[in-house]
Scaffold this motif. Sequence first.
Motif, PDB file in Angstrom:
ATOM      1  N   LEU A  42       0.828  -1.191   0.000  1.00 55.23           N
ATOM      2  CA  LEU A  42       0.000   0.000   0.000  1.00 55.23           C
ATOM      3  C   LEU A  42       0.866   1.246   0.000  1.00 55.23           C
ATOM      4  O   LEU A  42       1.916   1.287   0.651  1.00 55.23           O
ATOM      5  CB  LEU A  42      -0.875   0.049   1.249  1.00 55.23           C
ATOM      6  CG  LEU A  42      -2.197  -0.710   1.296  1.00 55.23           C
ATOM      7  CD1 LEU A  42      -2.896  -0.427   2.615  1.00 55.23           C
ATOM      8  CD2 LEU A  42      -3.094  -0.322   0.141  1.00 55.23           C
ATOM      9  N   SER A  44       1.972   4.552   1.400  1.00 54.40           N
ATOM     10  CA  SER A  44       1.934   5.063   2.761  1.00 54.40           C
ATOM     11  C   SER A  44       0.870   6.148   2.881  1.00 54.40           C
ATOM     12  O   SER A  44       0.792   7.064   2.068  1.00 54.40           O
ATOM     13  CB  SER A  44       3.306   5.629   3.141  1.00 54.40           C
ATOM     14  OG  SER A  44       3.314   6.067   4.471  1.00 54.40           O
ATOM     15  N   GLU A  47      -2.973   3.068   4.860  1.00 58.26           N
ATOM     16  CA  GLU A  47      -3.019   1.886   5.727  1.00 58.26           C
ATOM     17  C   GLU A  47      -4.169   1.919   6.731  1.00 58.26           C
ATOM     18  O   GLU A  47      -4.506   0.887   7.323  1.00 58.26           O
ATOM     19  CB  GLU A  47      -1.694   1.715   6.469  1.00 58.26           C
ATOM     20  CG  GLU A  47      -1.335   2.816   7.433  1.00 58.26           C
ATOM     21  CD  GLU A  47      -0.567   3.966   6.792  1.00 58.26           C
ATOM     22  OE1 GLU A  47       0.025   4.763   7.541  1.00 58.26           O
ATOM     23  OE2 GLU A  47      -0.556   4.063   5.542  1.00 58.26           O
ATOM     24  N   THR A  48      -4.793   3.075   6.936  1.00 52.68           N
ATOM     25  CA  THR A  48      -5.907   3.155   7.887  1.00 52.68           C
ATOM     26  C   THR A  48      -7.217   2.663   7.279  1.00 52.68           C
ATOM     27  O   THR A  48      -8.205   2.495   8.000  1.00 52.68           O
ATOM     28  CB  THR A  48      -6.103   4.600   8.370  1.00 52.68           C
ATOM     29  OG1 THR A  48      -6.326   5.451   7.241  1.00 52.68           O
ATOM     30  CG2 THR A  48      -4.876   5.078   9.139  1.00 52.68           C
ATOM     31  N   ILE A  57       0.254  -6.182   5.435  1.00 48.70           N
ATOM     32  CA  ILE A  57       0.216  -4.927   4.691  1.00 48.70           C
ATOM     33  C   ILE A  57       1.616  -4.328   4.737  1.00 48.70           C
ATOM     34  O   ILE A  57       2.159  -4.084   5.814  1.00 48.70           O
ATOM     35  CB  ILE A  57      -0.807  -3.949   5.283  1.00 48.70           C
ATOM     36  CG1 ILE A  57      -2.237  -4.469   5.087  1.00 48.70           C
ATOM     37  CG2 ILE A  57      -0.658  -2.564   4.652  1.00 48.70           C
ATOM     38  CD1 ILE A  57      -3.296  -3.588   5.714  1.00 48.70           C
ATOM     39  N   LEU A  59       3.948  -1.180   3.615  1.00 51.85           N
ATOM     40  CA  LEU A  59       3.822   0.206   3.191  1.00 51.85           C
ATOM     41  C   LEU A  59       4.995   0.620   2.316  1.00 51.85           C
ATOM     42  O   LEU A  59       6.150   0.274   2.601  1.00 51.85           O
ATOM     43  CB  LEU A  59       3.730   1.126   4.403  1.00 51.85           C
ATOM     44  CG  LEU A  59       2.540   0.884   5.341  1.00 51.85           C
ATOM     45  CD1 LEU A  59       2.553   1.903   6.470  1.00 51.85           C
ATOM     46  CD2 LEU A  59       1.223   0.957   4.572  1.00 51.85           C
TER      47      LEU A  59
END
Length: 334
Positions: A42, A44, A47-48, A57, A59
Amino acid sequence: MDSIPTKILIRTPNWLGDLVMSTGFLRAVLETFPDSQVDIILKSGFETLPIPHRGEIILFDKNKDSAGKFGKSLRHKNYDCFYVLPPSFSSAWMAFQSKIPKRIGYAGEYRSFLLTSAKKHEIRPGSQHLLKEYLGLLSSDLDMGNYAPRLEVKHDWVKEQLDSCAFKIPEKFVVFTPGAIYGPSKQWPVAHYRELGKQLHKAFGYKILLLGTIDDVESGTKIAHNNDWIHNYCGKTTLAQLLAILTKAQLLVGNDSGSMHLMAALQRPQIAVFGSTSPTWTGPINANASVLSRNLRCSPCFSRTCRFGHYDCLTQINPENVFAEVQKHLSKVY
């Protein structure tokens, strides 16, 4: 694919809207390989969000790591397969440097030699939905209707995000998202949002929340000026809080943007206004969506700014056009 992979890695897209659309592909991979670990890379900052996966996951921040260096850091993880969703050369270079045995993505950008399976588009890119293009990396037989984008939003997660907001949301409200990071050729005029807000409040009495990034604060201020039923919260939420607020909204009115795709993934009522881009390619996959677009001779041009300077594709979608769609949606819940 000859054998069932034990560990799968997926490089997800960099744009929020594309990432949300790609959740349909992620769901298809999880279903196709139910016993495989499915890790995702993902950008950065994303990620939330509750993105579907079955594993780790990872980053990636291009400001801290080059694509090649990041790819090398993956070598010890023993992945069998790497799906590359972004069309960029750098994302394929990342896959190449990882030395993962199977590296699958689309050809183009002179990157075919970096992939072990560089697939050619069956039809011209942009002439079918982007999710269908993603699914084609797995199988051309997959029906997009079975893999609509979804986010794994749970009640407790929503409550946690809303409790952390600096403001309380009203019981009934509509959200406007007037921004679009791509540029002004995606942004419906501020004056149109302002007029729509007046019509909507007069007819239904709902409060209107303006959501977006810090870059949208000025537009939000203009829309909310002297309208006490419009609250400008642009730049005052996290991405996760924005998503949580959308789960409670009666309706979203917005441009072709990341927030549009977030609402589509929730399958909640929305009106999407398209300017320079194409609903065929990036429209919301949502039975509760209304899409407004003008088929002008110059559109879709996919430009960030209008080369003619008139932005007719947006200005000709007037507030009355959008309000007619608002009435259809809100009359069901009012």
